[in-house]
Design a protein around this motif. Structure first.
Motif, PDB file in Angstrom:
ATOM      1  N   ARG B 127       0.852  -1.210   0.000  1.00 32.83           N
ATOM      2  CA  ARG B 127       0.000   0.000   0.000  1.00 32.83           C
ATOM      3  C   ARG B 127       0.880   1.250   0.000  1.00 32.83           C
ATOM      4  NH1 ARG B 127      -4.856  -1.297  -1.085  1.00 32.83           N
ATOM      5  NH2 ARG B 127      -3.666  -1.059  -2.989  1.00 32.83           N
ATOM      6  N   ASP B 130       2.235   1.785  -3.342  1.00 36.02           N
ATOM      7  CA  ASP B 130       1.236   2.383  -4.234  1.00 36.02           C
ATOM      8  C   ASP B 130       1.127   3.886  -4.021  1.00 36.02           C
ATOM      9  OD1 ASP B 130       0.669   0.043  -5.421  1.00 36.02           O
ATOM     10  OD2 ASP B 130      -1.133  -0.399  -4.249  1.00 36.02           O
ATOM     11  N   VAL B 131       1.070   4.291  -2.744  1.00 38.93           N
ATOM     12  CA  VAL B 131       0.975   5.720  -2.441  1.00 38.93           C
ATOM     13  C   VAL B 131       2.187   6.446  -3.020  1.00 38.93           C
ATOM     14  CG1 VAL B 131       0.976   7.441  -0.596  1.00 38.93           C
ATOM     15  CG2 VAL B 131      -0.407   5.391  -0.375  1.00 38.93           C
ATOM     16  N   LEU B 133       4.184   5.533  -5.480  1.00 39.42           N
ATOM     17  CA  LEU B 133       4.217   5.563  -6.941  1.00 39.42           C
ATOM     18  C   LEU B 133       3.134   6.460  -7.528  1.00 39.42           C
ATOM     19  CD1 LEU B 133       5.016   1.839  -7.787  1.00 39.42           C
ATOM     20  CD2 LEU B 133       6.549   3.795  -7.795  1.00 39.42           C
TER      21      LEU B 133
END
Lengths: 305, 292
Positions: B127, B130-131, B133
């Protein structure tokens, strides 16, 4: 399909929260947000009002809550320098950036796609070698350097085009090419790869053995199957384009949001910096989301998992 | 160690394949840049930070009006361009290499742990990835540098924190693909600890991919560092810097185009060298890749 779309939308929520926390902490971590967010000549009343609005004597979670409530009701802060809401500044500057981004993406498609297809179809020919050389170069040249060299050649030496500013179509050409160069390079490499991959697949061999003409095979088999990865790649480059507009707008004095952000940093206009980080990140996430959903629409295999 | 004999060999490559000329040239360029970075400033033909207003905008020696003492000319403040170009390699290289190593350590550790332990640990780390990227990198870096100031340690830290996530994702994927292999089972069976499995068995088998990726990463970081210097958010004066040389000369393109054109060539050559070498490493070391 609906479930996939809903799940993808839900997945962006932690990212959005992460971004808001980052933007919030960015200003808080320096110690004195009031000094950062208010003009240096601010009165004691103004400082007190600011401290009260965001509860700066309260705990960080409470402050964050107040910050988010303000953001969600559309209050992104007020520019110190211009004394107007950041959102109004953004709306005023956005069209210039959209114009630049759209022009450069169109150039990238018009040049990058055909070049990549030629390189892929005629791989290991001299044309392939030339195209790949320029693609390599395009990925190695810093955007600001390319922009300045284009100015040296086309504005200073040849005097064909203006050095910067916005208004006429002549002023759009050099910045659009500058911003497009990296995209063209990327597009060439991916299109070439996608065409090569498709060329090796069985149904192409079948089509060839049926005696179909090269052009027909290219159009109805190779291109159709190469388009999905290519579209995705373009969509995923929005971040690179957004970053690219910052330097391109500075080089060409282009009045968009990239230059606005850099100007805000030079003049220490932190409410603008903070709000722009959030706006740009949200644009980036929304575009990525759209690309993902479009991708899954074209290729149902993505939706499983 | 006996248990290593059953592991797949990570880097057998293609023995006997000759190094192509672009890769050899790239290696020469990179060795040159390293020599420039460690070259003592007192051995340069001129002091790179010495300001000589009387000598401003001297053209290169091969042009009319040039001075052989300043054979690539001088900039707006009369500083020697050749000496600045050599001295400027140091700051760029220190920042880019340190940032790459730091992001490598953070990212590889996160990727190994996420892939190996799986479950909750994995989802939390991924997670975060993801944040990370989801941020447009340059915008994030600009904002952080603007608030905290552009010192060299700050630049290294912010570049590393903006880059670790791709390493984490790469390594996690590789670990997942190795997980079911027999030599990992064998390691567990012989009583190895988590740490031993991670470091002695997973790490050597992801090392090749990390080396290839890092070569491209160095090129990317150099471009970001140059852009930051250009925007005035990189290394600060008087430390010589390629990006800032270009930026300082940009308002004098009519008077002295060479002051911005020449340092840029060094950036292009260095980035090109990292990319070409990365391609060569990939073709040589990655047995799964078909050559296009």
């Amino acid at each position: 399909m609906t479930r996939f779309v809903l799940r993808r939308i839900v997945q962006t929520i932690p990212t959005l929260i992460g971004i808001s926390i980052a933007a919030f902490l960015l200003v808080r971590l320096t110690g004195d947000p009031a000094a950062l967010m208010l003009p240096p000549e601010a009165t004691q009343e103004a400082i007190d009002a600011f401290n009260e609005k965001f509860g700066l004597d309260q705990s960080l979670p409470v402050q964050y809550w107040k910050f988010m409530s303000a953001v969600l009701t559309g209050d992104l802060g007020t520019s110190i320098r211009f004394n107007i809401p950041v959102w109004d500044l953004f709306v005023e500057r956005m069209p210039a950036t959209v114009e630049l981004a759209a022009a450069s993406m169109s150039i990238a498609l018009l040049v990058g796609l055909p070049a990549g297809i030629i390189a892929g179809l005629k791989n290991r020919s001299w044309m392939d070698a030339v195209i790949r050389f320029f693609a390599f170069l395009g990925q190695a040249v810093p955007g600001f350097y390319l922009g300045l060299m284009l100015i040296v050649i086309f504005a200073v030496q040849l005097r064909w085009l203006p050095t910067g500013g916005r208004g006429t179509w002549q002023q759009l050409i050099l910045p659009a090419i500058t911003l497009a160069a990296y995209l063209i390079a990327l597009l060439v490499r991916f299109t070439r790869g996608a065409v090569l991959d498709t060329k090796r697949q069985l149904h192409i061999t079948t089509a060839r053995s049926k005696g179909l003409s090269s052009w027909l095979i290219l159009r109805s088999h190779i291109l159709k199957n190469s388009m999905i990865p290519i579209i995705t790649i373009i969509g995923l480059q929005v971040g690179a384009v957004l970053s690219g507009t910052v330097v391109t707008e500075v080089v060409f004095n282009w009045p968009g949001i990239g230059r606005m952000m850099v100007d805000a940093i030079y003049t220490r206009d932190f409410p603008v910096v903070q709000a722009m980080v959030m706006i740009v990140a949200v644009i980036f996430i929304v575009v990525n989301l759209i690309v993902d959903i479009a991708y899954s629409f074209f290729d149902p295999r993505i939706r499983r998992d | 160690m006996a248990q290593h004999q059953t592991e797949p060999q990570a880097s057998t490559g293609r023995p006997g394949r000759r190094w192509p000329i672009p890769a050899l040239l790239s290696a020469v360029v990179l060795v040159g840049v390293v020599v420039m970075a460690i070259w003592p400033h007192s051995w340069l033909p001129n002091d790179p930070i010495q300001i000589e207003p009387a000598l401003r905008f001297l053209p290169p020696a091969f042009m009319e009006g040039g001075d052989p003492q300043y054979w690539l000319g001088t900039d707006v403040l009369g500083r020697d361009i050749f000496s600045q170009m050599i001295a400027g390699a140091r700051a760029s290289l220190v920042i880019v290499v340190s940032a790459a190593l730091l992001s490598l350590v953070i990212g590889v550790a996160a990727g190994l742990v996420a892939g190996h332990f799986g479950g909750r640990t994995d989802s939390i780390i991924m997670r975060l990835v993801d944040v990370q990227l989801a941020f447009p990198v340059l915008v994030l870096i600009i904002a952080v540098v603007a608030v905290f100031g552009p010192s060299i340690p700050n630049l290294i830290l912010v570049l590393a924190l903006a880059s670790w996530a791709t390493y984490a994702r790469l390594v996690r994927g590789l670990v997942l693909s190795l997980k079911e292999q027999e030599f990992i089972d064998a390691a567990w069976a012989s009583g190895a600890s988590h740490g031993a499995v991670l470091i002695r068995h997973y790490l050597p088998n992801v090392a090749t991919s990390i080396v290839i990726f890092t070569t491209f990463e160095l090129a990317r970081l150099l471009l970001v560092e140059a852009a930051l210097s250009f925007l005035g958010l990189g290394v600060q004066p008087p430390t010589p810097s390629w990006g800032r040389m270009i930026s300082e000369a940009r308002n004098y393109l009519f008077e002295a185009w060479w002051a911005s054109a020449l340092p840029g060539l060094l950036i292009v050559a260095t980035v090109l060298a990292f990319n070409l070498l990365g391609d060569e490493f990939r073709d040589r070391l990655d047995p799964h890749r078909e050559r296009g």
